[in-house]
Scaffold this active site. Structure first.
Site, short mmCIF file in Angstrom:
data_model
loop_
_atom_site.label_atom_id
_atom_site.label_comp_id
_atom_site.label_asym_id
_atom_site.label_seq_id
_atom_site.Cartn_x
_atom_site.Cartn_y
_atom_site.Cartn_z
N PHE A 116 0.77 -1.07 0.02
CA PHE A 116 0.00 -0.02 0.21
C PHE A 116 0.86 1.37 -0.10
CE2 PHE A 116 -4.47 1.00 0.85
CZ PHE A 116 -5.08 -0.18 0.34
N GLN A 236 -7.64 14.73 3.55
CA GLN A 236 -6.97 14.00 2.48
C GLN A 236 -7.80 14.03 1.30
OE1 GLN A 236 -6.24 9.69 2.95
NE2 GLN A 236 -4.23 10.28 2.81
N HIS A 238 -7.86 11.48 -2.06
CA HIS A 238 -7.73 10.06 -2.38
C HIS A 238 -7.20 10.15 -3.83
CE1 HIS A 238 -7.17 5.83 -3.41
NE2 HIS A 238 -7.29 5.48 -2.16
N LEU A 248 -14.85 5.52 -4.52
CA LEU A 248 -13.57 4.97 -4.17
C LEU A 248 -13.08 4.01 -5.04
CD1 LEU A 248 -11.03 6.20 -2.46
CD2 LEU A 248 -11.39 4.15 -1.21
N GLU A 251 -6.60 2.03 -3.12
CA GLU A 251 -5.29 2.06 -3.32
C GLU A 251 -4.46 0.45 -3.46
OE1 GLU A 251 -3.44 5.16 -1.23
OE2 GLU A 251 -1.55 3.54 -0.32
N ARG A 282 -0.37 9.42 -0.45
CA ARG A 282 -1.71 9.86 -1.18
C ARG A 282 -1.65 11.43 -1.41
NH1 ARG A 282 -6.14 6.86 2.02
NH2 ARG A 282 -5.70 4.61 1.04
N HIS A 369 -11.47 12.40 0.81
CA HIS A 369 -11.59 10.98 1.29
C HIS A 369 -11.43 11.11 2.88
CE1 HIS A 369 -11.13 6.77 1.30
NE2 HIS A 369 -9.85 6.94 1.87
N ARG A 411 -2.71 10.84 6.05
CA ARG A 411 -2.89 9.57 6.41
C ARG A 411 -2.12 8.53 5.33
NH1 ARG A 411 -6.47 5.45 5.87
NH2 ARG A 411 -8.06 6.61 4.94
C1 LIG Z 1 -14.70 4.29 0.47
C2 LIG Z 1 -13.80 4.26 1.38
C3 LIG Z 1 -12.63 3.39 1.66
C4 LIG Z 1 -11.87 3.27 2.74
N1 LIG Z 1 -10.88 2.28 2.71
C5 LIG Z 1 -10.01 2.27 3.77
C6 LIG Z 1 -9.07 1.35 3.69
O1 LIG Z 1 -9.11 0.27 3.01
N2 LIG Z 1 -8.33 1.06 4.82
C7 LIG Z 1 -8.27 2.25 5.98
O2 LIG Z 1 -7.73 2.08 6.89
N3 LIG Z 1 -8.98 3.20 5.82
C8 LIG Z 1 -10.20 3.13 4.88
N4 LIG Z 1 -11.08 4.24 4.77
C9 LIG Z 1 -11.22 5.17 5.94
C10 LIG Z 1 -11.72 4.35 7.08
O3 LIG Z 1 -12.70 3.31 6.60
C11 LIG Z 1 -12.63 5.17 8.00
O4 LIG Z 1 -11.74 6.33 8.41
C12 LIG Z 1 -13.01 4.52 9.25
O5 LIG Z 1 -13.81 3.30 8.82
C13 LIG Z 1 -14.26 5.35 10.06
O6 LIG Z 1 -14.45 4.37 11.04
P1 LIG Z 1 -15.43 5.17 12.46
O7 LIG Z 1 -15.73 4.27 13.23
O8 LIG Z 1 -14.50 6.13 12.65
O9 LIG Z 1 -16.69 5.97 11.56
P2 LIG Z 1 -17.96 5.01 10.87
O10 LIG Z 1 -17.57 3.89 10.56
O11 LIG Z 1 -18.38 6.01 9.68
O12 LIG Z 1 -18.99 5.19 11.84
C14 LIG Z 1 -19.54 6.49 12.32
C15 LIG Z 1 -20.80 6.04 13.13
O13 LIG Z 1 -21.34 7.38 13.62
C16 LIG Z 1 -22.71 7.35 13.63
N5 LIG Z 1 -23.04 8.87 13.74
C17 LIG Z 1 -22.53 9.89 13.00
N6 LIG Z 1 -23.16 10.95 13.45
C18 LIG Z 1 -24.08 10.59 14.41
C19 LIG Z 1 -24.89 11.37 15.20
N7 LIG Z 1 -25.07 12.54 15.08
N8 LIG Z 1 -25.68 10.69 16.04
C20 LIG Z 1 -25.51 9.15 16.11
N9 LIG Z 1 -24.66 8.59 15.32
C21 LIG Z 1 -24.06 9.20 14.42
C22 LIG Z 1 -22.95 6.64 12.34
O14 LIG Z 1 -24.31 6.31 12.38
C23 LIG Z 1 -22.03 5.47 12.24
O15 LIG Z 1 -22.57 4.48 12.89
C24 LIG Z 1 -11.90 4.31 3.63
C25 LIG Z 1 -13.10 5.25 3.61
C26 LIG Z 1 -13.87 5.21 2.49
C27 LIG Z 1 -14.68 6.32 2.49
#
Ligand SMILES: Cc1cc2nc3c(=O)[nH]c(=O)nc-3n(C[C@H](O)[C@H](O)[C@H](O)COP(=O)(O)OP(=O)(O)OC[C@H]3O[C@@H](n4cnc5c(N)ncnc54)[C@H](O)[C@@H]3O)c2cc1C
Length: 596
Positions: A116, A236, A238, A248, A251, A282, A369, A411
């Site tokens: 990666f 960032q 992407h 997306l 990568e 990135r 991203h 990142r």
């Molecule tokens: C398309 C894509 C591909 C990616 N691929 C990778 C990868 O291969 N490797 C990597 O390391 N990272 C990757 N990333 C980044 C990574 O996936 C995310 O940064 C990470 O999963 C975020 O996790 P989280 O638990 O912080 O948030 P999330 O999984 O988004 O969870 C957020 C939660 O908060 C809740 N929420 C939000 N606002 C409120 C509110 N006001 N009240 C109640 N609930 C709320 C939502 O319901 C949700 O359950 C990718 C991101 C994207 C967009």
């Protein structure tokens, strides 16, 4: 108003929130509040992999991972936190495996890994295979596995509860206010601790890989409660989003040997990053793509380039690079291998573009991203309320909403899925520990007043403005002027525009006046969050007069460690952004110029 009481309140049911819930629920009464059903969280969209120096395919070491992350962050990441994350990475990945996560496998049964961007063998500088993956559905598998564990541990879920405010009492976190989507009712949740795990805010920009729910609620709510946001200028882009749509393309495609090509069929990354080429970090690749397009080298003069993973192209460049397999044989890939390693990508391209990546190149452009900035925390996920590292008792943040800071100014791919499991776990442990020694703070009598007023105002607004128009104008101006490349005038103009849009927002009209499933009302509330974050982002970016990581200025092209080796802390008060700064934690690695 209904009141609920739990020792630990977790806001967000994504990877960070669920990991926190697994650990908090072992030692304290725990509830997860989520605006989406947990398994619809954005973590489920993550494709490429989770980084950990398992060394299954070749030699690798956690301290190489630490160095790569520090370097990738353009030296703005806090090195103590980065070292902690990279050292525990193998342990948490094996923990996920033992929970039942179906990783892809090597022939000998160990977890499969792929290269990666920015992850290297520190001796040779060449890419190293560090990303542990489950085909191109790694995030989906993490989310499902963690959710199953939560169900097993009998965690209480409040699904489709939209948190709109944080309650504090005596300087401590004391709960949240949430709107129940099904009824439109506001509820009070009284807690000893609150963990924000609400994800990112890519919906500030026009072209983005982020889900519709990525509206920065956690950062906006805490900003309104006087808590600063850290390093918001670093967002960032992407390199490979599907042209115009932003969806997306992982990568991992380049990890499997895919290359970026310009209009002349030239692999231009050779010129920008001679050692790691298409696998540079990135920020470096996105900027290279912009420069190519600026020079008229976009495909047919358009603002996109090609990402080519056809076996013919992959094998041609693998031979030129002298790429070998772990056993020393020459690297070659077949159509069948591409199909088995990147099934979802192939599906997306068929569906959205009518393109078959096994035989045709994919049209791509940089896409907004990932938020490096967010709610300031330490490596124990405790939230800082000022630049002197004062902690708010009982308040925690983890995942993309938080700024630890392990990603600094940029990142590395695979480090966010790692961040959410490492710091999600930490948040759960710390909040449960705090709860054992604390009692519930008395709830202030006016706990719900702010939310009631906010929603009454929105519901009764009779203005003429349409939320969709305001959102469109904000996204365009942020994409054009606070995007991959930035200059003083553009950013100043964007900041003025966002402030003008915030004024117009006061006149916004809510179409749906009902109580039941009023998503219109909530989308409009979310827009207020995006506007606040756009303002803080533009103001933080305008002030930083240097180029570092994702913040690239045409008018200040060099990194300036003397003046700017520091974290931004931004407060938002009545249309004013107040900025203060705090030092970066540097332990083992002295800042150097980044060369890839
Ligand atoms: C398309 C894509 C591909 C990616 N691929 C990778 C990868 O291969 N490797 C990597 O390391 N990272 C990757 N990333 C980044 C990574 O996936 C995310 O940064 C990470 O999963 C975020 O996790 P989280 O638990 O912080 O948030 P999330 O999984 O988004 O969870 C957020 C939660 O908060 C809740 N929420 C939000 N606002 C409120 C509110 N006001 N009240 C109640 N609930 C709320 C939502 O319901 C949700 O359950 C990718 C991101 C994207 C967009």
């Amino acid at each position: 108003m209904k009141t609920h009481q739990y020792e630990v309140l977790i806001i967000g049911g994504g990877g960070a929130g669920l990991m926190a819930a697994i650990y908090a629920s072992k030692g304290a009464s725990t509830a997860v509040l989520s605006k989406l059903y947990p398994t619809r969280s954005h973590t489920g969209a993550a494709q490429g992999g989770v980084g950990a120096a398992l060394g299954n395919a070749e030699e690798d070491r956690p301290d190489w991972h630490t160095y790569d992350t520090v370097k990738g962050s353009d030296y703005l990441g806090d090195q103590d936190a980065i070292k902690f994350m990279c050292d525990v990475a193998p342990e948490v990945v094996y923990e996920l495996e033992h929970m039942g996560l179906p990783f892809s496998r090597n022939p000998d049964g160990t977890i499969a890994q792929r290269p990666f961007g920015g992850h290297t063998n520190n001796n040779t500088g060449k890419p190293v295979t560090r990303a542990c993956y489950a085909a191109d559905r790694t995030g989906h598998m993490i989310l499902q596995t963690l959710y199953q564990q939560c169900v097993k541990n009998k965690v209480t879920f409040f699904d489709e509860y939209h948190v709109v405010d944080l309650i504090t009492a005596n300087g401590s976190a004391a709960g949240v206010i949430a709107l129940e989507l099904a009824t439109g009712e506001l509820h009070i949740f009284h807690g000893k601790t609150v963990i924000f795990a609400t994800g990112g805010h890519g919906r500030v920009w026009e072209v983005t890989s982020n889900a519709y729910a990525y509206t920065g609620d956690g950062v906006a709510i805490t900003l309104r409660r006087g808590i600063p946001a850290e390093d918001m200028e670093f967002f960032q882009f992407h390199p490979t989003g599907i042209y115009r749509m932003g969806i997306l393309i992982t990568e991992g495609v380049r990890g499997e040997g895919g290359v970026l090509l310009n209009n002349k069929g030239e692999r231009f990354m050779d010129r920008y990053a001679p050692t790691v080429k298409d696998l540079a970090s990135r920020d470096v690749v996105s900027r290279a793509m912009y420069l190519e397009m600026q020079d008229g080298l976009g495909i047919n003069g358009n603002r996109y380039l090609y990402l080519d993973v056809t076996p013919e192209t992959v094998n041609k460049y693998a031979a030129l690079d002298g790429r070998t397999r772990p056993d020393g044989s020459a690297f070659r890939i077949t159509a069948e291998e591409i199909l088995s390693k990147l099934p979802d990508i192939i599906d997306f391209c068929h569906t959205y573009l009518g393109v078959d990546p096994v035989t045709q190149p994919m049209p791509v452009q940089p896409t907004a991203h990932y938020a490096m900035g967010g709610i300031p925390t330490n490596a124990r996920t405790e939230v800082f309320i000022d630049e002197k590292d004062t902690i708010m008792p009982g308040l925690y943040a983890a995942g993309e909403v938080a700024c630890v800071s392990v990603h600094g100014a940029n990142r590395l791919g695979t480090n966010s899925l790692l961040d959410i499991v490492v710091f999600g776990k930490e948040a759960g442990l710390r909040a449960a520990e705090f709860s054992r020694g604390a009692s519930f703070q008395p709830l202030p009598e006016d706990a719900a007043d702010f939310s009631c007023e906010q929603f009454d105002r929105l519901r009764n607004g009779s203005g003429k403005e349409k939320a969709a128009d305001i959102a469109k104008e904000m996204k365009e101006v942020m994409n054009d002027h606070v995007g991959v490349f930035r200059v003083e005038d553009g950013m100043a103009m964007a900041l003025d525009k966002v402030r003008e849009l915030k004024e117009r927002y006061k006149e916004v009209r809510v179409g749906d006046q009902g109580d039941v499933y009023n998503t219109d009302l909530l989308n409009i509330w979310e827009l207020s969050n995006l506007l606040d974050l756009a303002e803080v982002t533009a103001a933080s970016a305008l002030a930083r007069k240097e180029s570092r990581g994702a913040h690239a200025r045409d008018d200040y092209q060099e990194r300036d460690d003397k003046k700017w080796m520091k974290h931004t802390m931004a407060w938002l008060e009545d249309n004013e952004v107040e900025l203060k700064y705090k030092p970066v934690t540097i332990t083992d690695y002295k800042p150097k110029k980044r060369v890839y």
